[in-house]
Motif scaffolding. Sequence first.
Motif, mmCIF file in Angstrom:
data_model
loop_
_atom_site.group_PDB
_atom_site.id
_atom_site.type_symbol
_atom_site.label_atom_id
_atom_site.label_comp_id
_atom_site.label_asym_id
_atom_site.label_seq_id
_atom_site.Cartn_x
_atom_site.Cartn_y
_atom_site.Cartn_z
ATOM 1 N N SER A 50 -5.281 92.637 -15.786
ATOM 2 C CA SER A 50 -5.336 91.569 -14.796
ATOM 3 C C SER A 50 -4.132 91.630 -13.865
ATOM 4 N N GLY A 51 -3.082 92.268 -14.310
ATOM 5 C CA GLY A 51 -1.879 92.417 -13.496
ATOM 6 C C GLY A 51 -1.809 93.727 -12.755
ATOM 7 N N ASP A 52 -2.928 94.473 -12.717
ATOM 8 C CA ASP A 52 -3.052 95.730 -11.973
ATOM 9 C C ASP A 52 -2.337 96.920 -12.608
ATOM 10 N N SER A 53 -1.958 96.798 -13.869
ATOM 11 C CA SER A 53 -1.485 97.981 -14.577
ATOM 12 C C SER A 53 -2.691 98.845 -14.918
ATOM 13 N N THR A 54 -2.525 100.162 -14.873
ATOM 14 C CA THR A 54 -3.656 101.056 -15.094
ATOM 15 C C THR A 54 -3.420 101.996 -16.269
ATOM 16 N N ASN A 55 -4.522 102.489 -16.801
ATOM 17 C CA ASN A 55 -4.509 103.401 -17.932
ATOM 18 C C ASN A 55 -5.637 104.405 -17.718
ATOM 19 N N TYR A 56 -5.351 105.688 -17.935
ATOM 20 C CA TYR A 56 -6.346 106.730 -17.721
ATOM 21 C C TYR A 56 -6.451 107.658 -18.926
ATOM 22 N N ALA A 57 -7.647 108.156 -19.151
ATOM 23 C CA ALA A 57 -7.809 109.234 -20.109
ATOM 24 C C ALA A 57 -7.131 110.484 -19.549
ATOM 25 N N ASP A 58 -6.585 111.292 -20.423
ATOM 26 C CA ASP A 58 -5.879 112.497 -19.978
ATOM 27 C C ASP A 58 -6.795 113.401 -19.149
ATOM 28 N N PHE A 91 -13.179 86.926 -13.126
ATOM 29 C CA PHE A 91 -12.892 88.334 -12.916
ATOM 30 C C PHE A 91 -11.394 88.614 -12.817
ATOM 31 N N SER A 92 -10.692 87.827 -12.060
ATOM 32 C CA SER A 92 -9.268 88.108 -11.833
ATOM 33 C C SER A 92 -8.440 87.990 -13.106
ATOM 34 N N ARG A 93 -8.953 87.316 -14.094
ATOM 35 C CA ARG A 93 -8.211 87.108 -15.341
ATOM 36 C C ARG A 93 -8.565 88.135 -16.414
ATOM 37 N N ASN A 94 -9.543 88.965 -16.135
ATOM 38 C CA ASN A 94 -9.997 89.949 -17.113
ATOM 39 C C ASN A 94 -9.460 91.342 -16.822
ATOM 40 N N ASP A 134 -10.908 94.578 -6.695
ATOM 41 C CA ASP A 134 -10.814 93.641 -5.572
ATOM 42 C C ASP A 134 -11.207 92.280 -6.120
ATOM 43 N N ASN A 135 -10.222 91.463 -6.442
ATOM 44 C CA ASN A 135 -10.506 90.163 -7.064
ATOM 45 C C ASN A 135 -11.235 89.215 -6.109
ATOM 46 N N ALA A 136 -11.028 89.375 -4.828
ATOM 47 C CA ALA A 136 -11.723 88.518 -3.859
ATOM 48 C C ALA A 136 -13.224 88.799 -3.854
ATOM 49 N N LYS A 137 -13.595 90.025 -4.202
ATOM 50 C CA LYS A 137 -15.010 90.419 -4.213
ATOM 51 C C LYS A 137 -15.577 90.528 -5.625
ATOM 52 N N ASN A 138 -14.755 90.230 -6.630
ATOM 53 C CA ASN A 138 -15.191 90.356 -8.027
ATOM 54 C C ASN A 138 -15.778 91.743 -8.300
ATOM 55 N N THR A 139 -15.100 92.752 -7.803
ATOM 56 C CA THR A 139 -15.619 94.109 -7.884
ATOM 57 C C THR A 139 -14.567 95.082 -8.398
#
Length: 124
Positions: free
Chosen positions: A53-61, A29-32, A72-77
């Motif tokens: 995987s580096g927490d960069s985000t992208n949103y639809a307008d 999960f943390s690598r995806n 939450d990589n610790a929870k795979n969620t």
Amino acid sequence: QVQLVESGGGLVQAGGSLRLSCAASGIMFSRNAMGWHRQAPGKQREFVAAVSSGDSTNYADSVKGRFTISRDNAKNTLYLQMNSLKPEDTGVYYCAAGRGGIYYGTDEAGYRYWGQGTQVTVSS
């Protein structure tokens, strides 16, 4: 076996909020990169938001400033906080896992695994 299981959908009035969750198993999960897409009745599925995987985000307008994607990589969620919901946000929301950690764009081809979806209905 890869599993992506969405939860948190439901019926809400316009202006309300919902938080979707996607529990992942069978992947690193943390690598995806991970994303949310949605499909409204009678329409094609469309991109909503994604996180690398580096927490960069992208949103639809259409959701910028209202929705927030997080992981939450610790929870795979994976999460999608949806505020100020509108009737046009109605649809089935799908969680998707990327083919790697880098691509977090709008093209469905960039996502390898998909969940079954959770229904979100926003009443006016």
